[in-house]
Design a protein around this motif. Structure first.
Motif, PDB file in Angstrom:
ATOM      1  N   ALA A 154       1.051  -1.307   0.021  1.00  0.00           N
ATOM      2  CA  ALA A 154       0.170   0.054   0.058  1.00  0.00           C
ATOM      3  C   ALA A 154       1.001   1.339  -0.174  1.00  0.00           C
ATOM      4  N   ILE A 155       2.071   1.245   0.492  1.00  0.00           N
ATOM      5  CA  ILE A 155       3.041   2.354   0.585  1.00  0.00           C
ATOM      6  C   ILE A 155       3.004   3.072  -0.834  1.00  0.00           C
ATOM      7  N   PRO A 156       3.880   2.104  -1.702  1.00  0.00           N
ATOM      8  CA  PRO A 156       4.045   2.954  -2.874  1.00  0.00           C
ATOM      9  C   PRO A 156       2.699   3.136  -3.703  1.00  0.00           C
ATOM     10  N   LEU A 157       1.792   2.186  -3.544  1.00  0.00           N
ATOM     11  CA  LEU A 157       0.240   2.537  -4.183  1.00  0.00           C
ATOM     12  C   LEU A 157      -0.303   3.870  -3.853  1.00  0.00           C
ATOM     13  N   ILE A 158      -0.201   4.123  -2.585  1.00  0.00           N
ATOM     14  CA  ILE A 158      -1.006   5.477  -2.059  1.00  0.00           C
ATOM     15  C   ILE A 158      -0.203   6.551  -2.869  1.00  0.00           C
ATOM     16  N   SER A 159       1.236   6.686  -2.955  1.00  0.00           N
ATOM     17  CA  SER A 159       1.785   7.728  -3.509  1.00  0.00           C
ATOM     18  C   SER A 159       1.394   7.802  -5.085  1.00  0.00           C
ATOM     19  N   VAL A 160       1.234   6.894  -5.758  1.00  0.00           N
ATOM     20  CA  VAL A 160       0.888   6.836  -7.252  1.00  0.00           C
ATOM     21  C   VAL A 160      -0.551   7.281  -7.438  1.00  0.00           C
ATOM     22  N   ILE A 161      -1.398   6.819  -6.501  1.00  0.00           N
ATOM     23  CA  ILE A 161      -2.626   7.120  -6.525  1.00  0.00           C
ATOM     24  C   ILE A 161      -2.988   8.648  -6.387  1.00  0.00           C
ATOM     25  N   GLY A 162      -2.098   9.122  -5.425  1.00  0.00           N
ATOM     26  CA  GLY A 162      -2.450  10.631  -5.158  1.00  0.00           C
ATOM     27  C   GLY A 162      -1.846  11.328  -6.408  1.00  0.00           C
ATOM     28  N   VAL A 163      -0.807  11.055  -6.838  1.00  0.00           N
ATOM     29  CA  VAL A 163      -0.193  11.732  -7.959  1.00  0.00           C
ATOM     30  C   VAL A 163      -1.113  11.670  -9.024  1.00  0.00           C
ATOM     31  N   GLN A 164      -1.488  10.352  -9.351  1.00  0.00           N
ATOM     32  CA  GLN A 164      -2.314  10.158 -10.714  1.00  0.00           C
ATOM     33  C   GLN A 164      -3.641  10.911 -10.516  1.00  0.00           C
ATOM     34  N   PHE A 165      -4.258  10.903  -9.362  1.00  0.00           N
ATOM     35  CA  PHE A 165      -5.608  11.774  -9.143  1.00  0.00           C
ATOM     36  C   PHE A 165      -5.288  13.183  -9.429  1.00  0.00           C
ATOM     37  N   GLY A 166      -4.194  13.775  -9.087  1.00  0.00           N
ATOM     38  CA  GLY A 166      -3.803  15.285  -9.336  1.00  0.00           C
ATOM     39  C   GLY A 166      -3.715  15.421 -10.999  1.00  0.00           C
ATOM     40  N   TYR A 167      -2.860  14.304 -11.720  1.00  0.00           N
ATOM     41  CA  TYR A 167      -2.887  14.447 -13.016  1.00  0.00           C
ATOM     42  C   TYR A 167      -4.223  14.534 -13.741  1.00  0.00           C
ATOM     43  N   MET A 168      -5.258  13.638 -13.505  1.00  0.00           N
ATOM     44  CA  MET A 168      -6.599  13.497 -13.956  1.00  0.00           C
ATOM     45  C   MET A 168      -7.398  14.874 -13.929  1.00  0.00           C
ATOM     46  N   LEU A 169      -7.304  15.471 -12.776  1.00  0.00           N
ATOM     47  CA  LEU A 169      -8.004  16.657 -12.494  1.00  0.00           C
ATOM     48  C   LEU A 169      -7.425  17.620 -13.540  1.00  0.00           C
ATOM     49  N   GLY A 170      -6.309  17.736 -13.595  1.00  0.00           N
ATOM     50  CA  GLY A 170      -5.689  19.050 -14.466  1.00  0.00           C
ATOM     51  C   GLY A 170      -5.217  18.418 -16.129  1.00  0.00           C
ATOM     52  N   GLY A 171      -5.487  17.154 -16.372  1.00  0.00           N
ATOM     53  CA  GLY A 171      -4.939  16.692 -17.554  1.00  0.00           C
ATOM     54  C   GLY A 171      -6.141  15.907 -18.520  1.00  0.00           C
ATOM     55  N   SER A 172      -7.300  16.259 -18.142  1.00  0.00           N
ATOM     56  CA  SER A 172      -8.336  15.632 -18.809  1.00  0.00           C
ATOM     57  C   SER A 172      -9.004  16.296 -20.008  1.00  0.00           C
ATOM     58  N   ILE A 173      -8.234  17.228 -20.532  1.00  0.00           N
ATOM     59  CA  ILE A 173      -8.629  18.187 -21.510  1.00  0.00           C
ATOM     60  C   ILE A 173      -9.215  17.504 -22.491  1.00  0.00           C
ATOM     61  N   ILE A 174      -8.365  16.434 -23.211  1.00  0.00           N
ATOM     62  CA  ILE A 174      -8.667  15.763 -24.484  1.00  0.00           C
ATOM     63  C   ILE A 174      -9.706  14.868 -24.157  1.00  0.00           C
ATOM     64  N   ILE A 175     -10.029  14.107 -23.233  1.00  0.00           N
ATOM     65  CA  ILE A 175     -11.071  13.306 -22.889  1.00  0.00           C
ATOM     66  C   ILE A 175     -12.501  14.099 -22.763  1.00  0.00           C
TER      67      ILE A 175
END
Length: 219
Positions: A154-175
């Motif tokens: 869970a330790i590396p997963l939480i880090s990746v999930i948090g970063v990816q959620f931030g990217y999704m909020l700001g990087g969903s322009i094409i979708i």
């Protein structure tokens, strides 16, 4: 926090961004949830049973998820599920199932990353000394996997999930543009087309602060 008025809409820029925020949060949250529900279990099974059929399928899914262009996949899914089969709506935010296609396309790269990361973390942790000690103490495999393996995975997963959620909020322009989803990404695309600099600036600053806040919360 005062970015002035939108040059095109003649309204304050920041309230326009906040007005589109719920749609983007719904899309990003659904995409992340789908990626976690599918990706983490597949990665766990692949890590516990390397070389199995599920492991092979999971690695293939991870490869496809991180290599297929999302705009191309979005158009293919619109053609398949919207035009040919007519099962799902392909644009707008009118009903609950409208989020399924854009969320899947947006979450697929994260899904592939979670499969690979979970699998590699399980394989690495299974060979650690404390896991060998737990086996030698006579603990049941179920207890070892839940109490020792999963907690460390869970330790590396939480880090990746948090970063990816931030990217999704700001990087969903094409979708959001392909599926006409009324969120911040679609607003950014429109603002760029309008040359609406105050609105673009408000979106850029807001999404940057959101990513920073999510990363801080993740840490």
């Amino acid at each position: 926090g005062d970015f002035g008025n939108s040059l095109h809409l003649k309204l304050p820029a920041l309230p326009l961004v906040l007005q589109r925020l719920p749609a983007t949060v719904q899309l990003a949250g659904t995409a992340l949830l789908m990626a976690m529900i599918i990706g983490i279990p597949i990665g766990l099974v692949g890590g516990f049973n390397p070389g199995s059929l599920v492991d092979s399928l999971g690695r293939l899914l991870a490869l496809l998820g991180q290599s297929i262009p999302n705009f191309w996949l979005a158009l293919i899914l619109v053609l398949l599920f919207g035009v040919w089969l007519g099962w799902l709506p392909t644009f707008g935010r009118d009903e609950l199932k409208s989020v399924i296609l854009p969320a899947f396309v947006l979450g697929l790269p994260t899904l592939g990353q979670l499969v690979r990361l979970t699998r590699s973390a399980v394989l690495e942790i299974r060979g650690e000394d404390f896991i060998r000690t737990a086996h030698s103490k006579g603990l049941e495999p179920r207890v070892i996997y839940i109490k020792h393996v999963l907690r460390n995975v869970a330790i590396p997963l939480i880090s990746v999930i948090g970063v990816q959620f931030g990217y999704m909020l700001g990087g969903s322009i094409i979708i959001e543009s392909v599926f006409a989803w009324p969120g911040i990404g679609q607003l950014l695309e429109q603002a760029i087309g309008w040359r609406d600099f105050p609105l673009v600036l408000a979106i850029a600053v807001f999404t940057s602060l959101a990513v920073l806040a999510i990363n801080l919360l993740t840490d």
